[in-house]
Design an enzyme around this catalytic site. Structure first.
Site, PDB file in Angstrom:
ATOM      1  N   GLU A  61     -75.853  -6.596  -4.407  1.00  0.00           N
ATOM      2  CA  GLU A  61     -75.989  -5.253  -4.998  1.00  0.00           C
ATOM      3  C   GLU A  61     -77.421  -4.725  -5.033  1.00  0.00           C
ATOM      4  O   GLU A  61     -77.874  -4.208  -6.048  1.00  0.00           O
ATOM      5  CB  GLU A  61     -75.390  -5.248  -6.415  1.00  0.00           C
ATOM      6  CG  GLU A  61     -73.923  -5.635  -6.408  1.00  0.00           C
ATOM      7  CD  GLU A  61     -73.298  -5.692  -7.802  1.00  0.00           C
ATOM      8  OE1 GLU A  61     -73.950  -5.321  -8.791  1.00  0.00           O
ATOM      9  OE2 GLU A  61     -72.131  -6.129  -7.888  1.00  0.00           O
ATOM     10  N   ASP A  84     -60.126  -6.143  -6.092  1.00  0.00           N
ATOM     11  CA  ASP A  84     -59.173  -5.811  -7.147  1.00  0.00           C
ATOM     12  C   ASP A  84     -58.913  -4.316  -7.066  1.00  0.00           C
ATOM     13  O   ASP A  84     -59.726  -3.568  -6.535  1.00  0.00           O
ATOM     14  CB  ASP A  84     -59.612  -6.282  -8.548  1.00  0.00           C
ATOM     15  CG  ASP A  84     -61.019  -5.869  -8.941  1.00  0.00           C
ATOM     16  OD1 ASP A  84     -61.551  -4.879  -8.403  1.00  0.00           O
ATOM     17  OD2 ASP A  84     -61.600  -6.538  -9.825  1.00  0.00           O
TER      18      ASP A  84
HETATM   19  O1  G2I Z   1     -68.636  -6.502 -12.486  1.00  0.00           O
HETATM   20  C1  G2I Z   1     -67.725  -7.041 -11.588  1.00  0.00           C
HETATM   21  C2  G2I Z   1     -68.400  -7.821 -10.492  1.00  0.00           C
HETATM   22  C3  G2I Z   1     -69.236  -6.886  -9.626  1.00  0.00           C
HETATM   23  N1  G2I Z   1     -69.859  -7.599  -8.536  1.00  0.00           N
HETATM   24  C4  G2I Z   1     -70.619  -8.779  -8.889  1.00  0.00           C
HETATM   25  C5  G2I Z   1     -69.816  -9.706  -9.789  1.00  0.00           C
HETATM   26  O2  G2I Z   1     -70.601 -10.809 -10.188  1.00  0.00           O
HETATM   27  C6  G2I Z   1     -69.273  -8.972 -10.986  1.00  0.00           C
HETATM   28  O3  G2I Z   1     -68.562  -9.934 -11.784  1.00  0.00           O
HETATM   29  C7  G2I Z   1     -68.584  -9.718 -13.160  1.00  0.00           C
HETATM   30  C8  G2I Z   1     -67.726 -10.767 -13.845  1.00  0.00           C
HETATM   31  O4  G2I Z   1     -66.403 -10.600 -13.411  1.00  0.00           O
HETATM   32  C9  G2I Z   1     -67.794 -10.594 -15.360  1.00  0.00           C
HETATM   33  O5  G2I Z   1     -67.139 -11.699 -15.997  1.00  0.00           O
HETATM   34  O6  G2I Z   1     -69.896  -9.786 -13.629  1.00  0.00           O
HETATM   35  C10 G2I Z   1     -69.976  -9.477 -15.015  1.00  0.00           C
HETATM   36  C11 G2I Z   1     -71.425  -9.406 -15.454  1.00  0.00           C
HETATM   37  O7  G2I Z   1     -72.085  -8.366 -14.842  1.00  0.00           O
HETATM   38  C12 G2I Z   1     -69.229 -10.529 -15.822  1.00  0.00           C
HETATM   39  O8  G2I Z   1     -69.216 -10.186 -17.190  1.00  0.00           O
HETATM   40  C13 G2I Z   1     -69.857 -11.090 -18.028  1.00  0.00           C
HETATM   41  C14 G2I Z   1     -70.083 -10.393 -19.367  1.00  0.00           C
HETATM   42  O9  G2I Z   1     -70.943  -9.268 -19.131  1.00  0.00           O
HETATM   43  C15 G2I Z   1     -70.744 -11.325 -20.318  1.00  0.00           C
HETATM   44  O10 G2I Z   1     -70.879 -10.710 -21.572  1.00  0.00           O
HETATM   45  C16 G2I Z   1     -69.940 -12.616 -20.438  1.00  0.00           C
HETATM   46  O11 G2I Z   1     -70.648 -13.554 -21.222  1.00  0.00           O
HETATM   47  O12 G2I Z   1     -69.069 -12.236 -18.228  1.00  0.00           O
HETATM   48  C17 G2I Z   1     -69.716 -13.190 -19.021  1.00  0.00           C
HETATM   49  C18 G2I Z   1     -68.879 -14.480 -19.035  1.00  0.00           C
HETATM   50  O13 G2I Z   1     -67.582 -14.216 -19.498  1.00  0.00           O
END
Ligand code: G2I
Length: 434
Positions: free
Chosen positions: A138, A245
């Site tokens: 990104e 998704d």
């Molecule tokens: O945002 C969707 C995806 C976009 N592209 C890059 C990916 O790495 C990203 O994945 C998401 C995860 O699916 C989420 O699970 O990235 C997020 C963070 O930017 C993840 O969220 C984080 C929460 O922000 C945190 O508060 C939490 O502690 O997940 C963490 C673990 O559950």
């Protein structure tokens, strides 16, 4: 009465098996702590032949303090994958988000050095175990500019992305190295900015192998989705759908099917990953954006994906190499030296530091072991080394082969690397073989 038997040999009954029949993988993003949930792992192990850590291989997770690495969750996922015959995507070495606090507070050459060290250490830790790394995630801006996103990493210099790819290549030459982004689901300003970068990297020999299209999709799919994948493939990189998704609604199942068909129609589209297993595992919450409902039942979208995998063409396999006729002339490239070995160094430098990649080529007698001596410019120092053992860290440093690259046959090449502070300009390596 004799009934015809359908063996299913040409039409898989799971996503992973169907993709594999077509020379591809079908993966899911995994939250590692859910591997102890048997409902979750039953679906994961049955349907998928590739995994990626949803969060656990990100910088904040695996280098929580500078220089202190914690690979326990990532290792757990890799072990699970290996035990179940799955390949692993690595996500992600560098990203403006989910950085540890200490890195967020850094800038300039200190950050550049820390960032290269992170890439080197993590890629070295997983060396040989990762199918594809999202080296950089990104880095392009949304909107119409087609340019880079502002971030602390970008402010270290526009060459930060190629520096990261070179460091990853030095640390794990066998992994496919990808650039990964979202809102790139058709031909638009952002995807064109990335396209231009990839074209430039290919023309200058920056080691990039693949582009990831996250494909977090809404209620429609760009009509040029496949054409966009194809234009990247035509640059000579693989393409992968990395975080698929789709928002729920009337079109969800159709869009999942169309994305899968688009990938199947592009021979360099080597795999698809969905960003979670069941709807309730998804970061998109109430969008119900995945292939299984919260009870683990297959949705209509699942059926469309499976059918598209089974209907699609396979990746053309490279024709088997034919044995050359005995009258073929010997190879015209002479061995680089007679006896002994030779070494050459290529440098990836920034203000205040560098990564050196060294190629060792065995002479006509082959090697049982080798040593490369390098005299560093004054003020320069070696901070870490991979695929060799260093003696000393400044002045003349000697790098010795390690168990897996000591024995080379005539003309065979081994590669090792080291990171340094200061300037590495003008180093001339000398190689001795044993
Ligand atoms: O945002 C969707 C995806 C976009 N592209 C890059 C990916 O790495 C990203 O994945 C998401 C995860 O699916 C989420 O699970 O990235 C997020 C963070 O930017 C993840 O969220 C984080 C929460 O922000 C945190 O508060 C939490 O502690 O997940 C963490 C673990 O559950």
């Amino acid at each position: 009465m004799t009934m015809a038997m359908t063996t299913g040999a040409s039409a898989g009954t799971t996503l992973g098996a169907s993709a594999a029949e077509k020379g591809r993988y079908f993966g899911a993003a995994v939250a590692v702590n859910k591997l102890s949930n048997s409902t979750y792992t039953t679906i994961l192990n049955r349907e998928f032949n590739s995994v990626v850590a949803e969060n656990e291989m990100k910088w904040a997770s695996n280098e929580p303090q500078q220089g202190v690495f914690n690979h326990s969750s990532g290792d757990r996922l890799v072990s699970h994958a290996q035990a179940n015959g799955m390949s692993v995507r690595g996500h992600t070495l560098l990203w403006h988000a989910q950085q540890p606090g200490w890195a967020q507070g850094m800038s300039g050459s200190a950050l550049r050095s820390a960032m290269i060290n992170h890439v080197t250490q993590v890629a070295t830790h997983y060396r040989g175990k990762i199918h594809s790394w999202d080296v950089v995630n990104e880095a392009f801006a949304d909107g119409g500019s087609g340019g880079r996103r502002d971030s602390n990493l970008q402010r270290t210099g526009n060459d930060w992305i190629e520096a990261a790819f070179r460091a990853a290549d030095a640390a794990d030459p066998g992994a496919k190295l990808c650039y990964n982004d979202y809102n790139t689901d058709g031909i638009n300003a952002k995807s064109t900015g990335i396209y231009n970068m990839v074209r430039d990297f290919k023309s200058r020999g920056v080691p990039i192998d693949c582009v990831g299209f996250q494909s977090h999709l809404g209620t429609s799919l760009a009509s040029d989705y496949q054409a966009n994948l194809q234009r990247f493939a035509d640059l000579g990189v693989d393409v992968q759908i990395t975080e698929l998704d789709v928002m729920t609604g009337g079109n969800q199942a159709n869009i999942f099917g169309a994305v899968t068909r688009a990938c199947m129609n592009v021979s360099r589209c080597t795999g698809i990953t969905v960003w979670g297993v069941r709807d309730c595992d998804s970061w998109r919450g109430s969008d119900n954006a995945l292939l299984f409902d919260c009870n683990g039942n297959k949705k209509a979208a699942y059926t469309n994906v499976l059918n598209a995998l089974n209907a699609g063409p396979g990746i053309p396999t490279t024709p088997p190499t034919t044995t050359p006729p005995p009258t073929d002339p010997p190879p015209t490239t002479p061995p680089p030296t007679t006896g002994g070995c030779s070494a050459s160094v290529s440098l990836n430098s920034w203000n205040g530091g560098f990564v050196a990649s060294v190629k060792v080529t065995a002479g006509s007698a082959g090697t049982n072991g080798w040593n490369v001596s390098v005299t560093l410019p004054s003020g320069a120092g070696v901070t870490n080394t991979w695929s060799a053992t260093a003696s000393g860290s400044s002045g003349t440093v000697r790098f010795a082969s390690v168990d897996y690259n000591s024995r080379l046959t005539a003309g065979q090449v081994a590669e090792f690397g080291f990171q340094g502070t200061g300037s590495g300009a003008g180093m001339t390596p000398t190689c001795t073989a044993s």
